[in-house]
Design a protein around this motif. Sequence first.
Motif, PDB file in Angstrom:
ATOM      1  N   MET A 126       1.000  -1.491   0.018  1.00 25.61           N
ATOM      2  CA  MET A 126       0.050  -0.081   0.291  1.00 25.61           C
ATOM      3  C   MET A 126       0.819   1.211   0.042  1.00 25.61           C
ATOM      4  SD  MET A 126      -3.060  -0.767   2.599  1.00 25.61           S
ATOM      5  CE  MET A 126      -4.359  -2.200   2.347  1.00 25.61           C
ATOM      6  N   ALA A 127       1.806   1.190   0.722  1.00 31.93           N
ATOM      7  CA  ALA A 127       2.752   2.470   0.869  1.00 31.93           C
ATOM      8  C   ALA A 127       3.515   2.588  -0.466  1.00 31.93           C
ATOM      9  CB  ALA A 127       3.643   2.108   2.004  1.00 31.93           C
ATOM     10  N   ALA A 128       3.998   1.483  -1.152  1.00 35.60           N
ATOM     11  CA  ALA A 128       4.751   1.580  -2.286  1.00 35.60           C
ATOM     12  C   ALA A 128       3.845   2.174  -3.513  1.00 35.60           C
ATOM     13  CB  ALA A 128       5.450   0.315  -2.715  1.00 35.60           C
ATOM     14  N   SER A 129       2.568   1.802  -3.476  1.00 34.86           N
ATOM     15  CA  SER A 129       1.570   1.991  -4.434  1.00 34.86           C
ATOM     16  C   SER A 129       1.446   3.638  -4.316  1.00 34.86           C
ATOM     17  CB  SER A 129       0.050   1.573  -4.323  1.00 34.86           C
ATOM     18  OG  SER A 129      -0.309   2.126  -2.957  1.00 34.86           O
ATOM     19  N   ARG A 130       1.598   4.386  -3.451  1.00 38.29           N
ATOM     20  CA  ARG A 130       1.877   6.000  -3.402  1.00 38.29           C
ATOM     21  C   ARG A 130       2.637   6.482  -4.125  1.00 38.29           C
ATOM     22  NH1 ARG A 130      -1.732   7.666   0.448  1.00 38.29           N
ATOM     23  NH2 ARG A 130      -2.454   6.307   2.147  1.00 38.29           N
ATOM     24  N   LEU A 131       3.496   5.763  -4.578  1.00 40.90           N
ATOM     25  CA  LEU A 131       4.822   6.348  -5.443  1.00 40.90           C
ATOM     26  C   LEU A 131       4.392   6.292  -6.992  1.00 40.90           C
ATOM     27  CD1 LEU A 131       7.703   4.792  -3.398  1.00 40.90           C
ATOM     28  CD2 LEU A 131       6.853   7.090  -3.042  1.00 40.90           C
ATOM     29  N   ARG A 132       3.606   5.546  -7.372  1.00 38.52           N
ATOM     30  CA  ARG A 132       3.365   5.532  -8.753  1.00 38.52           C
ATOM     31  C   ARG A 132       2.294   6.337  -9.268  1.00 38.52           C
ATOM     32  NH1 ARG A 132       1.211  -0.828 -10.215  1.00 38.52           N
ATOM     33  NH2 ARG A 132       1.011   0.576 -12.097  1.00 38.52           N
ATOM     34  N   PRO A 133       2.442   6.842 -10.583  1.00 34.30           N
ATOM     35  CA  PRO A 133       1.724   8.086 -11.167  1.00 34.30           C
ATOM     36  C   PRO A 133       0.262   7.550 -11.240  1.00 34.30           C
ATOM     37  CG  PRO A 133       3.504   7.306 -12.616  1.00 34.30           C
ATOM     38  CD  PRO A 133       3.491   6.313 -11.442  1.00 34.30           C
ATOM     39  N   SER A 134      -0.635   8.621 -10.954  1.00 33.31           N
ATOM     40  CA  SER A 134      -2.040   8.394 -10.820  1.00 33.31           C
ATOM     41  C   SER A 134      -3.007   9.157 -11.728  1.00 33.31           C
ATOM     42  CB  SER A 134      -2.548   8.445  -9.313  1.00 33.31           C
ATOM     43  OG  SER A 134      -2.259   9.647  -8.779  1.00 33.31           O
ATOM     44  N   PHE A 135      -4.136   8.884 -11.872  1.00 29.24           N
ATOM     45  CA  PHE A 135      -5.082   9.700 -12.762  1.00 29.24           C
ATOM     46  C   PHE A 135      -6.096  10.060 -11.859  1.00 29.24           C
ATOM     47  CE2 PHE A 135      -6.600   5.483 -13.243  1.00 29.24           C
ATOM     48  CZ  PHE A 135      -7.991   5.611 -13.541  1.00 29.24           C
ATOM     49  N   ARG A 136      -7.094  11.416 -11.945  1.00 33.86           N
ATOM     50  CA  ARG A 136      -7.936  11.767 -11.184  1.00 33.86           C
ATOM     51  C   ARG A 136      -9.248  11.799 -12.204  1.00 33.86           C
ATOM     52  NH1 ARG A 136      -7.389  13.532  -6.167  1.00 33.86           N
ATOM     53  NH2 ARG A 136      -5.058  13.779  -5.441  1.00 33.86           N
ATOM     54  N   THR A 137      -9.134  11.828 -13.598  1.00 29.69           N
ATOM     55  CA  THR A 137     -10.141  11.894 -14.524  1.00 29.69           C
ATOM     56  C   THR A 137      -9.977  10.915 -15.583  1.00 29.69           C
ATOM     57  OG1 THR A 137      -9.314  13.585 -15.829  1.00 29.69           O
ATOM     58  CG2 THR A 137     -10.539  14.418 -13.898  1.00 29.69           C
ATOM     59  N   ALA A 138     -10.848  10.149 -16.151  1.00 34.41           N
ATOM     60  CA  ALA A 138     -10.819   9.138 -17.356  1.00 34.41           C
ATOM     61  C   ALA A 138      -9.957  10.014 -18.276  1.00 34.41           C
ATOM     62  CB  ALA A 138     -12.104   8.906 -17.553  1.00 34.41           C
ATOM     63  N   ALA A 139      -9.896  11.233 -18.738  1.00 34.95           N
ATOM     64  CA  ALA A 139      -9.424  11.946 -19.752  1.00 34.95           C
ATOM     65  C   ALA A 139      -7.845  11.745 -19.647  1.00 34.95           C
ATOM     66  CB  ALA A 139     -10.049  13.381 -20.050  1.00 34.95           C
ATOM     67  N   GLU A 140      -7.563  11.462 -18.318  1.00 39.05           N
ATOM     68  CA  GLU A 140      -6.013  11.525 -17.881  1.00 39.05           C
ATOM     69  C   GLU A 140      -5.388  10.411 -18.498  1.00 39.05           C
ATOM     70  OE1 GLU A 140      -4.991  12.730 -14.024  1.00 39.05           O
ATOM     71  OE2 GLU A 140      -6.662  14.229 -13.855  1.00 39.05           O
ATOM     72  N   LEU A 141      -6.046   9.285 -18.583  1.00 34.19           N
ATOM     73  CA  LEU A 141      -5.697   7.879 -19.273  1.00 34.19           C
ATOM     74  C   LEU A 141      -5.700   8.019 -20.698  1.00 34.19           C
ATOM     75  CD1 LEU A 141      -7.516   5.234 -17.043  1.00 34.19           C
ATOM     76  CD2 LEU A 141      -5.140   5.700 -17.053  1.00 34.19           C
ATOM     77  N   GLU A 142      -4.299   7.909 -21.119  1.00 35.78           N
ATOM     78  CA  GLU A 142      -3.958   8.036 -22.605  1.00 35.78           C
ATOM     79  C   GLU A 142      -4.494   6.628 -23.063  1.00 35.78           C
ATOM     80  OE1 GLU A 142      -0.186   9.204 -23.349  1.00 35.78           O
ATOM     81  OE2 GLU A 142      -0.509  11.328 -22.490  1.00 35.78           O
TER      82      GLU A 142
END
Length: 253
Positions: A1-17
Amino acid sequence: MAASRLRPSFRTAAELENPPKLVRLSKGNTGPQLICFPSLVAISGPREYARFAASFRGRRDVTVLPEPGFVKGEYLPANIDAIVEMQAEAVLRCSGDKPFALVGRSSGGWIAHAVAQRLEQRGIATAAVVLLDTYLPRGEALPWIQTTLTGKMFEREKMFGAVDEARLTAMGAYMRLFMDWHPTPIAAPVLSVEATESFPTSAEGGSAASAPESSAWGPAHAAVNVPGDHFTMMEDHAALAAEAVQQWLTDRN
């Protein structure tokens, strides 16, 4: 769980290329079609539904919508709203103008239920929600379930593929996000398909993990038992699980 915070994330569907692509496992002419969400563990993926979907060939469309983040380079959702909105949009693209039921296996049931609730807020009805041995995130049995799941998960690496850092941190992210989630009751009918072989009793001698807390899923809730445990109900006994779902959907029409 802690390591997952270091990965890039998206807040809206539009941010997912490059969102995960849907996987069609079965075709048929009977409605509603089944749109499925895999579990949120490290070995999750469309293959979880392979044997289940085989029973619907020639009867119903069965499509799997994978969650993002389980492949290296994919973004993880920053919050529950991000993944629910992304998958709600994916459901609408997948279903077109045809009726659909949402299916979730294990923790994938959290996604299915949350997406149905989001669509209802938008005035879009889900024909049904099917939960395949889904437990609530904060259920009393969850610590013992997680222990059992971890062992069973690694036993199945050869079947589903190696568990790498991307899959482990994705699992950690989703478990972290849903840690305090609780379903909002929905109008759509809900079917819980529950494995008859429960999880082992706890070391303290407590009772075995039982069926999900049914009152949480909504007023129109039904349950059915099928052979097998949490894993084998979708492996050796997948045809019986599929037939239980098929019969319930047929009886409702």
